[in-house]
Scaffold this motif. Structure first.
Motif, mmCIF file in Angstrom:
data_model
loop_
_atom_site.group_PDB
_atom_site.id
_atom_site.type_symbol
_atom_site.label_atom_id
_atom_site.label_comp_id
_atom_site.label_asym_id
_atom_site.label_seq_id
_atom_site.Cartn_x
_atom_site.Cartn_y
_atom_site.Cartn_z
ATOM 1 N N GLU A 296 5.390 3.971 2.252
ATOM 2 C CA GLU A 296 4.975 2.722 1.786
ATOM 3 C C GLU A 296 5.025 1.741 2.943
ATOM 4 O OE1 GLU A 296 6.234 1.344 -2.113
ATOM 5 O OE2 GLU A 296 7.458 3.433 -2.292
ATOM 6 N N SER B 183 3.412 -2.802 3.995
ATOM 7 C CA SER B 183 2.303 -3.850 3.767
ATOM 8 C C SER B 183 2.493 -4.666 5.143
ATOM 9 C CB SER B 183 2.945 -4.680 2.695
ATOM 10 O OG SER B 183 3.913 -5.196 2.572
ATOM 11 N N TYR C 100 2.449 -3.161 8.409
ATOM 12 C CA TYR C 100 2.430 -1.827 8.404
ATOM 13 C C TYR C 100 1.076 -1.076 7.577
ATOM 14 C CZ TYR C 100 7.160 -2.389 9.879
ATOM 15 O OH TYR C 100 8.346 -2.830 10.421
ATOM 16 N N GLU C 101 0.320 -1.910 7.101
ATOM 17 C CA GLU C 101 -0.746 -1.507 6.285
ATOM 18 C C GLU C 101 -1.921 -0.721 7.469
ATOM 19 O OE1 GLU C 101 -2.854 -4.226 3.955
ATOM 20 O OE2 GLU C 101 -1.159 -4.487 2.603
ATOM 21 N N LYS C 102 -1.781 -1.090 8.463
ATOM 22 C CA LYS C 102 -2.711 -0.387 9.561
ATOM 23 C C LYS C 102 -2.755 1.180 9.663
ATOM 24 C CE LYS C 102 -4.176 -0.255 14.422
ATOM 25 N NZ LYS C 102 -3.249 0.263 15.359
ATOM 26 N N MET D 234 0.863 -1.143 -0.020
ATOM 27 C CA MET D 234 -0.092 0.031 -0.136
ATOM 28 C C MET D 234 0.734 1.031 0.109
ATOM 29 S SD MET D 234 -2.952 1.184 2.730
ATOM 30 C CE MET D 234 -4.024 0.120 2.403
ATOM 31 N N LEU E 266 -0.998 2.905 7.610
ATOM 32 C CA LEU E 266 -1.197 3.470 6.262
ATOM 33 C C LEU E 266 -2.647 3.575 5.970
ATOM 34 C CD1 LEU E 266 1.766 2.472 5.650
ATOM 35 C CD2 LEU E 266 1.051 2.812 2.885
ATOM 36 N N GLN E 267 -3.503 3.112 6.801
ATOM 37 C CA GLN E 267 -4.991 3.194 6.625
ATOM 38 C C GLN E 267 -5.573 4.430 7.413
ATOM 39 O OE1 GLN E 267 -6.303 -0.848 7.833
ATOM 40 N NE2 GLN E 267 -6.120 -1.502 5.559
ATOM 41 N N ASN F 82 9.699 -6.512 4.551
ATOM 42 C CA ASN F 82 8.407 -5.590 4.899
ATOM 43 C C ASN F 82 8.856 -4.756 5.948
ATOM 44 O OD1 ASN F 82 5.819 -5.060 5.376
ATOM 45 N ND2 ASN F 82 5.220 -6.780 6.524
#
Length: 149
Positions: free
Chosen positions: A135, A137, A140-142, A1, A144-145, A116
């Motif tokens: 960036e 994934s 780490y996506e939490k 993401m 970015l969200q 990652n």
């Protein structure tokens, strides 16, 4: 993401660092890239503040690594001088440690890093404005969200 942000002031950088700090976890790795003066160390100073670090943070350019105690240990690395030198510096204990590793110029040691990590690329716009590409994934996506577009 991938997310993109415009940081219009140091206050914006401070607020962004606060968002990252509220999502820190043991073993977190943050890779920073961008030209000299683009905001890598400034971001790290604000992150340290929000992690409860009381010491004054400054760039580890000439020492390679500085450690700080806060809510979690902060391992601040500047690996600019390691480009094409090799990996004789035994940074694994810090990169894969139980603190938060913030690595300025991380592409210079990319082969030492896990696949990652959270990466932040700063682009200098003017004296105060910076563009930022974030960036990450997996775990780490939490983070970015939570970032508004």
């Amino acid at each position: 993401m991938i997310k993109k942000l415009r940081l219009n002031s140091e206050k914006d950088t401070d607020q962004f660092a606060k968002l990252i700090a509220k999502n820190i976890f043991p073993g977190m790795i943050i890779g920073l890239s961008g030209d000299l003066g683009s905001g890598k160390t400034t971001f790290t100073k604000y992150l340290a503040k929000h992690m409860g670090v009381k010491d004054t943070l400054n760039s580890p350019t000439f020492t390679l690594l500085k450690t700080y105690q806060g809510d979690l240990n902060l391992y601040h690395m500047d690996v600019y001088r390691l480009e094409n030198i090799g990996y004789d510096y035994e940074l694994d204990d810090y990169i894969y440690g139980d603190g938060v590793a913030v690595i300025e110029w991380y592409p210079y040691i990319i082969s030492m890093l896990p696949d990652n990590i959270l990466t932040l690329t700063f682009t200098f716009i003017d004296d105060v404005k910076r563009d930022l590409v974030i960036e990450g994934s997996g775990k780490y996506e939490k983070i970015l969200q939570e970032i508004s577009d």
